[in-house]
Design an enzyme around this catalytic site. Sequence first.
Site, PDB file in Angstrom:
ATOM      1  N   GLU A 173      66.469 135.388 -29.228  1.00 55.59           N
ATOM      2  CA  GLU A 173      65.094 135.294 -29.800  1.00 55.59           C
ATOM      3  C   GLU A 173      64.151 136.494 -29.658  1.00 55.59           C
ATOM      4  O   GLU A 173      63.356 136.668 -28.779  1.00 55.59           O
ATOM      5  CB  GLU A 173      64.685 134.156 -28.672  1.00 55.59           C
ATOM      6  CG  GLU A 173      65.386 132.799 -28.734  1.00 55.59           C
ATOM      7  CD  GLU A 173      64.798 131.748 -27.832  1.00 55.59           C
ATOM      8  OE1 GLU A 173      63.781 132.346 -26.889  1.00 55.59           O
ATOM      9  OE2 GLU A 173      65.238 130.666 -27.844  1.00 55.59           O
ATOM     10  N   GLU A 353      71.171 126.970 -29.344  1.00 54.90           N
ATOM     11  CA  GLU A 353      70.382 126.430 -27.850  1.00 54.90           C
ATOM     12  C   GLU A 353      69.849 125.058 -28.356  1.00 54.90           C
ATOM     13  O   GLU A 353      69.103 125.257 -29.597  1.00 54.90           O
ATOM     14  CB  GLU A 353      69.217 127.196 -27.460  1.00 54.90           C
ATOM     15  CG  GLU A 353      69.834 128.259 -26.376  1.00 54.90           C
ATOM     16  CD  GLU A 353      68.514 129.256 -25.884  1.00 54.90           C
ATOM     17  OE1 GLU A 353      67.513 128.333 -25.723  1.00 54.90           O
ATOM     18  OE2 GLU A 353      68.702 130.293 -25.582  1.00 54.90           O
TER      19      GLU A 353
HETATM   20  O1  IFM Z   1      65.113 128.700 -21.122  1.00 54.95           O
HETATM   21  C1  IFM Z   1      64.727 129.191 -22.287  1.00 54.95           C
HETATM   22  C2  IFM Z   1      65.749 130.279 -23.027  1.00 54.95           C
HETATM   23  O2  IFM Z   1      65.927 131.292 -22.047  1.00 54.95           O
HETATM   24  C3  IFM Z   1      65.794 130.711 -23.984  1.00 54.95           C
HETATM   25  N1  IFM Z   1      65.172 129.623 -25.269  1.00 54.95           N
HETATM   26  C4  IFM Z   1      64.409 128.460 -24.826  1.00 54.95           C
HETATM   27  C5  IFM Z   1      64.632 128.017 -23.448  1.00 54.95           C
HETATM   28  C6  IFM Z   1      63.832 126.793 -23.091  1.00 54.95           C
HETATM   29  O3  IFM Z   1      62.647 127.420 -22.825  1.00 54.95           O
END
Ligand code: IFM
Length: 453
Positions: A173, A353
């Site tokens: 990210e 994710e």
């Molecule tokens: O916890 C975070 C993660 O570190 C990166 N993506 C989003 C998740 C939830 O906010």
Amino acid sequence: MTDSRAGTLAQRFPRDFVWGVATSAYQIEGAATADGRGPSIWDDFCRMPGMIADGSSGERACDHYHRLSADLDLMRRLGIPAYRFSIAWPRIQPEGVAVNEAGVAFYDRLVDGLLERGITPYATLYHWDLPSRFQRDGGGWADRATAQAFADYAGILAARLGDRVKSFTTHNEPWVTATLGYERGVFAPGVRHRATALQVSHNCLLSHGWAAQAIRAARQDAQVGIVLNLSPIHPASDAPQDEMQARRDDGLLVRWYLDALLLGRYPDDVLEYLGCDAPRPGADDGALIAQPLDFLGVNFYHPLISGAQRRWVPAREGAPVTDMGWEVSPRDFTGLLLRLHRDYRLPPLYITENGAAYEDRLVDGEIEDEPRRAYLESHLHAVAEALDQGVDVRGYFVWSLLDNFEWAFGYSKRFGIVHVDYTTLERTPKRSALWYAQLLRACKTSAPVRARA
Ligand code: IFM
């Protein structure tokens, strides 16, 4: 007995689909000073008054560092086939230069422990824990030298772990690194300066390109990719000003990164909008950034709404939301994947994710987290829908294995499918984890093998 909903879902995925769970180093490891780990910008940021909702830090977190084999056993018991974790740069190069052997040894143990249990490792090299030295002595990611140092670090890890780890993600990210860390100042290092943030985004992308080259130079068989947080951005209304703002924000979140990575240039309309805040790339940077990608990781949680009055709103009015206030919209997930497929020539995608924070209650030793289970189920159907329509999605990782340190929210938000008692550090699989385990069992026995699109 398999829950029939898990059985139905399993039927929709090819048998070679990768199923996993994800975590990141600073959010779970703790052991902030163990075995020579140096400080990171998150250690520093957590000490700044008022930055973390509950005043906490990742100093202890889930103490995964000291509970490694028990956590790996837990994954094996749940039947998890793949694990996406991140490596803490300050364990490997505490001051950004010399290699700390004890830090490398921890990840050797982690990788060996996974492989012994039949779990495939997916390593992420940067999930936001920059060694403090880079921020203290330069501008952190605003400094091109940090990008070069990252490539050296990537090459070291590929050489040391690449005999056993085949999948390397450079950045997790980069939009978050740049925008939340250097423009809004709500994440480490807490800088608030738009032009700096845009230079940071460029340097992160450049460092991705250099790191991809370094990884491949060290291990020809490595699969190299990057993970982006992507959301569809809807206009707040059909008024032209709202539509224009939504288009601009899509430019900043989605097209900025994908155009750079896949086409080797930034979108003209975004450059024009940024004016003199736009970064200043070197002559060859476009080509360096657009290294061939073996995969693209997509992190999806919710859609966004932007308009002339309010931007980046994470939920439509009246829509169901999670404990983060993020809208639950599996339809937007399918829509996003179809849009990416339509607009770009993509490498294979992995959903790196996806998951939800809800308040959990431990009752008689059990956690009935039906909203989280339902979130996962509906979002997996959304992925299956995209597969049906020809999108090449190869895997899915639940965020997250464990409840953990949720950055500026501290420990107040729980994303885990496994509950962590922050006093005793005891782990308790929630209903969602038991359901995911059932799904994984069902996938082994009943998923048909499908031809790739
Ligand atoms: O916890 C975070 C993660 O570190 C990166 N993506 C989003 C998740 C939830 O906010």
